[in-house]
Design an enzyme around this catalytic site. Structure first.
Site, PDB file in Angstrom:
ATOM      1  CD  GLU A  94     -19.405 -39.424  -5.506  1.00  0.00           C
ATOM      2  OE1 GLU A  94     -18.986 -40.088  -6.472  1.00  0.00           O
ATOM      3  OE2 GLU A  94     -19.601 -39.908  -4.364  1.00  0.00           O
TER       4      GLU A  94
ATOM      5  CB  SER B 193      -6.982  -8.168  -4.559  1.00  0.00           C
ATOM      6  OG  SER B 193      -6.339  -9.408  -4.785  1.00  0.00           O
TER       7      SER B 193
ATOM      8  CB  THR C  34       1.248  -7.175  -7.696  1.00  0.00           C
ATOM      9  OG1 THR C  34       1.219  -7.976  -6.530  1.00  0.00           O
ATOM     10  CG2 THR C  34       2.626  -7.229  -8.310  1.00  0.00           C
TER      11      THR C  34
ATOM     12  CE  LYS D  36      -1.839 -15.342  -8.113  1.00  0.00           C
ATOM     13  NZ  LYS D  36      -1.667 -14.251  -7.089  1.00  0.00           N
TER      14      LYS D  36
ATOM     15  CB  THR E 277      -2.941 -11.464  -9.147  1.00  0.00           C
ATOM     16  OG1 THR E 277      -2.048 -11.692  -8.056  1.00  0.00           O
ATOM     17  CG2 THR E 277      -2.322 -10.535 -10.174  1.00  0.00           C
ATOM     18  CG  ASP E 278      -3.403 -12.603  -3.776  1.00  0.00           C
ATOM     19  OD1 ASP E 278      -2.962 -12.248  -2.670  1.00  0.00           O
ATOM     20  OD2 ASP E 278      -2.697 -13.031  -4.710  1.00  0.00           O
TER      21      ASP E 278
ATOM     22  CE1 TYR F  10       5.315  -9.073  -5.287  1.00  0.00           C
ATOM     23  CE2 TYR F  10       3.633  -7.478  -4.657  1.00  0.00           C
ATOM     24  CZ  TYR F  10       3.984  -8.683  -5.235  1.00  0.00           C
ATOM     25  OH  TYR F  10       3.016  -9.492  -5.747  1.00  0.00           O
TER      26      TYR F  10
END
Ligand code: DAS
Length: 361
Positions: free
Chosen positions: A318, A91, A44, A197, A124-125, A58
């Site tokens: 667990e 990304s 971006t 993120k 950013t992904d 975009y």
């Protein structure tokens, strides 16, 4: 008056010039700016929208590295900046192959005396994943800073330019040396190991829940208030310089009613490792355990992680990891556990050794 007496005017002028020169010499030469290379990969921060109010929907990865640099002339005040366009991708399309190319380029550049730091502009992904991968394979104490943007370059109040300025001054700073790979977003300094993120679109999307960020960038200066204790960069045991292909490791997401299909499918596709992002403290649904045992029996390494996002994944909590011969992810989220397991498998398939690595990095 001076102008009525030219001789006295000249003396006064020379006196003024003499004291100005003295003052300048007293301050010493202007500080030498650090040399920072910007490696652009897309995202971006390099994106463009149909209008100045387009902040979603975009096109990412359209603006080249030189235009990104030209758009922030203030960069020249904080570093000697050069740029390379390594990729131009959104990304979500980042791959193991991209990571190996990027990491090898970073290590070549940082080995050069004329490179003091590196900034990587990135979508950013998957920014947190690339940051952690580099945190484990960069062989230098020099700063490596990842930066992205939540708004495209064409948007009102685009965050890319100030994020890039902050990232470059951080990469040029003495304070960032030896701190591991860093993420500079929204005036904050985050550590590669823990940053994630947490929002799809807001400017403060990058957070370090519970353990907290490392510091701030304010008034063109970096302020650190803590540093990471796990090994990284110059302390790493991983070496990708001769790695051509990373081992395939996939992530199985836990949820109510899940069954063994995903595990079986990944194994059929050749996975060498499975990260199980389980519910809660990494709980294993009874219907999935046989598939995970079969995967282990075929030699795949199984790591128990959690979909929760925070907290320690307790060994033998667990599930009986000793009996199952599984590894636990400690506090790494599933996407970062995958990265560490991939790199661990380039060195060993011994689960005790791999568990040590998860408690080290
Ligand atoms: N698709 C997103 C990416 O490239 C755009 C961004 O947020 O950078 O990661």
């Amino acid at each position: 008056m001076l102008y009525k007496n030219p001789a006295r005017s000249m003396i006064a002028l020379f006196a003024i010039l003499f004291f100005m020169t003295q003052a300048a010499q007293a301050e010493g030469p202007a500080p030498k700016l650090a040399n920072v290379t910007i490696l652009a990969t897309g995202g971006t921060i390099a994106g463009t929208g149909a209008s100045s109010t387009t902040t979603v929907g975009y096109t990412a990865a359209t603006v080249g590295v030189q235009r990104l640099i030209q758009a922030v002339p203030e960069l020249a005040k904080v570093a000697n900046v050069s740029g390379e366009q390594v990729f131009q991708i959104a990304s979500e399309n980042m791959s193991n192959e991209h990571w190996l190319i990027l990491a090898k380029r970073v290590n070549v550049l940082l080995a050069q005396a004329n490179v003091d730091g590196i900034v990587i502009t990135h979508g950013t992904d998957t920014l947190e994943e690339t940051a952690y991968f580099l945190n484990l394979v960069v062989k230098s104490r020099k700063p490596v800073v990842l930066v992205g943007a939540m708004r495209p370059s064409t948007a009102i109040s685009a965050d890319g330019p100030i994020n890039l300025y902050n990232a470059v001054l951080l990469a040029a700073s003495q304070e960032a040396i030896g701190k591991g790979v860093l993420v500079a977003m929204n005036d904050q300094i985050q550590a590669a190991r823990e940053v994630t993120k947490v929002n799809t679109s807001t400017l403060d999307a990058f957070r370090t829940p519970e353990l907290g960020m490392l510091g701030y960038i304010q008034g063109s200066k970096a302020f650190f208030y803590r540093q990471v204790v796990r090994k990284h960069t110059f302390e790493t045991e991983f070496d990708i310089s001769k790695v051509a292909v990373l081992p395939q490791v996939d992530i199985v997401y836990g949820y109510a009613n899940m069954g063994p299909v995903a595990v079986d499918a990944f194994m059929a596709a050749g996975a060498k490792g499975i990260v199980h992002a389980g519910v809660g403290d990494g709980s294993l649904a009874a219907k999935v355990v046989p598939a995970l045992k079969a995967a282990r029996a075929k030699g795949a390494v199984v790591v128990r992680a959690s979909r929760v996002g925070q907290g320690i994944l307790a060994r033998n909590g667990e599930a009986n990891d000793d009996e199952l011969d599984f590894v636990v992810a400690d506090t790494l989220n599933a996407q970062k556990a995958r990265i560490l397991l991939m790199l661990a498998l380039t060195k060993t398939s011994d689960t005790k050794e791999i568990q040590r690595m998860f408690y080290t990095y």
